[in-house]
Design an enzyme around this catalytic site. Structure first.
Site, PDB file in Angstrom:
ATOM      1  N   ARG A  39      41.283  47.415  37.043  1.00 28.50           N
ATOM      2  CA  ARG A  39      41.301  45.949  37.086  1.00 28.50           C
ATOM      3  C   ARG A  39      42.670  45.391  36.725  1.00 28.50           C
ATOM      4  NH1 ARG A  39      37.782  41.720  33.299  1.00 28.50           N
ATOM      5  NH2 ARG A  39      37.604  40.041  34.845  1.00 28.50           N
ATOM      6  N   ASN A 101      39.702  36.090  38.483  1.00 29.03           N
ATOM      7  CA  ASN A 101      39.250  37.461  38.597  1.00 29.03           C
ATOM      8  C   ASN A 101      37.876  37.466  37.935  1.00 29.03           C
ATOM      9  OD1 ASN A 101      38.906  40.350  37.568  1.00 29.03           O
ATOM     10  ND2 ASN A 101      40.745  40.562  38.818  1.00 29.03           N
ATOM     11  N   SER A 102      36.832  37.638  38.734  1.00 30.90           N
ATOM     12  CA  SER A 102      35.473  37.385  38.271  1.00 30.90           C
ATOM     13  C   SER A 102      35.008  38.378  37.214  1.00 30.90           C
ATOM     14  CB  SER A 102      34.497  37.418  39.444  1.00 30.90           C
ATOM     15  OG  SER A 102      34.767  36.386  40.354  1.00 30.90           O
ATOM     16  N   GLN A 103      33.972  37.990  36.482  1.00 30.22           N
ATOM     17  CA  GLN A 103      33.371  38.847  35.471  1.00 30.22           C
ATOM     18  C   GLN A 103      32.929  40.153  36.112  1.00 30.22           C
ATOM     19  OE1 GLN A 103      29.761  37.280  33.841  1.00 30.22           O
ATOM     20  NE2 GLN A 103      29.720  38.709  32.126  1.00 30.22           N
TER      21      GLN A 103
END
Length: 396
Positions: A39, A101-103
């Site tokens: 990530r 930046n999504s969960q």
């Protein structure tokens, strides 16, 4: 041990993987992609970390707080990477988040629901930072992934990050509602921005038997992921598979006028009709009841006017036509609440009828709801079956 941001020091990719696997969000078939696509490679130097409940923290700068930056990246939290379409750069959160930046829980839950298989061609609406794009590339191959991003700067940064990591999907700067015709039809379409209406262009670009996965948020609020299968006639229908909160597709944003625009230049209550209700605004304020109310109402949206730390507030309801409004005053401990309504629509009455309908059916969760979209653009929500459509309260 924690940092000032409340994140465990030992956090890292392995720990986050354990959290996601334990929760069931990270399916076994996506673990190799998770491992191959760190990530941190798709997170900018500065971001605003999510704190839960829709709140955002102060910006974290990797150049100043490298340990805190990495620890937050490998927590199960959303990371806002842009506010106000790039106009806001201050450490405090801006007015409106416009890219993130999504969960990770949501990222991998959606990828699992997308149900991709070898050879599938996928259209992604909303490139964002490129992390989700890279995960799809790792699983399917870059030549099977097509991604559209409306923001030029966001698209450029995502393309650079993808290239650095060796991924070469087709990246397009444009309106996601238009899809991407040159590569159609697609086996799967994934929206990473919420919609109020599913774009017909995207449905037409999905092959018969193909699937569209999208965060769907009715005008009133709430939101959930809908999984639609497209048939040979171009009808897209399917169930909701879980709750979600996403930024709105930029082309479907709404401009909300101030409450004073509804009062005709008069002071509140401006001639509104007074009544009393036993239904507390607190009962209709959570995500699921808001979603249920949204399934039964149209063109109506809420706003809470809060009064310091007293816990008291006024729930405002307004319609998009700027013709009707309602207010409900909430006081902690009260058993009845004063209502004022004005205009051709009695908005509180509509909300209360929608809530009673939902409560009277056992307060169904997201999985009992579904949506059907026909080629003429009609969106029909349903409960348990497409043969049981949900009627709007003002149609009854």
């Amino acid at each position: 041990m924690t940092t000032d941001h409340g994140v465990v020091r030992e956090a890292g990719p392995e720990r986050l993987a354990s959290v996601l696997l334990e929760s069931g969000a990270l399916a076994a078939e996506w673990l190799p992609a998770y491992t191959a696509v760190p990530r941190e490679k798709f997170v900018p130097t500065v971001f605003w970390p999510g704190k839960g409940g829709g709140r955002q923290g102060r910006a974290i700068d990797r150049s100043r707080e490298p340990d805190a930056w990495r620890e937050v990246v490998y927590s199960d939290r959303s990371l806002t990477t842009q506010y106000d379409d790039g106009a806001h750069t201050a450490p405090e959160p801006g007015s409106s988040p416009s890219s993130s930046n999504s969960q990770p829980t949501l990222v991998f839950s959606m990828l699992a629901a997308l149900d991709v298989a070898e050879g599938h061609k996928v259209l992604e609406i909303g490139t964002g930072t490129g992390w989700n794009t890279a995960l799809l590339c790792e699983r399917l191959g870059s030549d099977h992934v097509f991604t559209v991003e409306v923001d030029t700067d966001t698209a450029r940064k995502a393309r650079q990050a993808l290239s650095r990591e060796g991924y070469t999907p087709t990246t397009v700067v444009g309106d996601g509602a238009d899809g991407y015709v040159p590569a159609a039809p697609y086996d799967r379409v994934e929206f990473t921005a919420s919609v109020r209406t599913l774009p017909q262009a995207v449905i037409r670009q999905t092959r018969p038997g193909g699937m569209i996965l999208a965060p769907y948020a009715p005008t009133y609020g709430g939101g959930a992921i809908v999984r639609l299968t497209v048939d040979a006639e171009g009808v897209a229908s399917g169930p909701f598979v879980g709750s979600a909160a996403f930024m709105r597709l930029r082309q479907q944003r709404s401009e909300r006028l101030h409450t004073r625009e509804y009062l005709g230049g008069k002071d509140w209550p401006a001639g509104g009709e007074r009544s009393v209700t036993a239904l507390s605004p607190e009962d209709v304020g959570d995500w699921l009841p808001m979603f249920a109310v949204g399934m039964r109402t149209s063109g109506m949206f809420p706003w809470a006017e809060r009064y310091g730390d007293t816990g008291a507030y006024t729930l405002w309801l307004r319609d998009e036509a700027v013709s009707s409004w309602a207010t409900v005053d909430y006081d902690p401990g009260a058993s009845e609440f004063v209502v004022y309504q004005d205009g051709p629509r009695k908005l509180w009455d509509e909300l209360e009828a929608a809530f009673r309908w939902w409560a009277g059916r056992g307060r169904p969760g997201y999985a009992r709801f579904g949506l059907t979209v026909t080629p003429d653009g009609r969106h029909t929500p349903w409960l348990d079956s497409p043969h049981n459509p949900v009627q709007l309260t003002d149609d009854e």
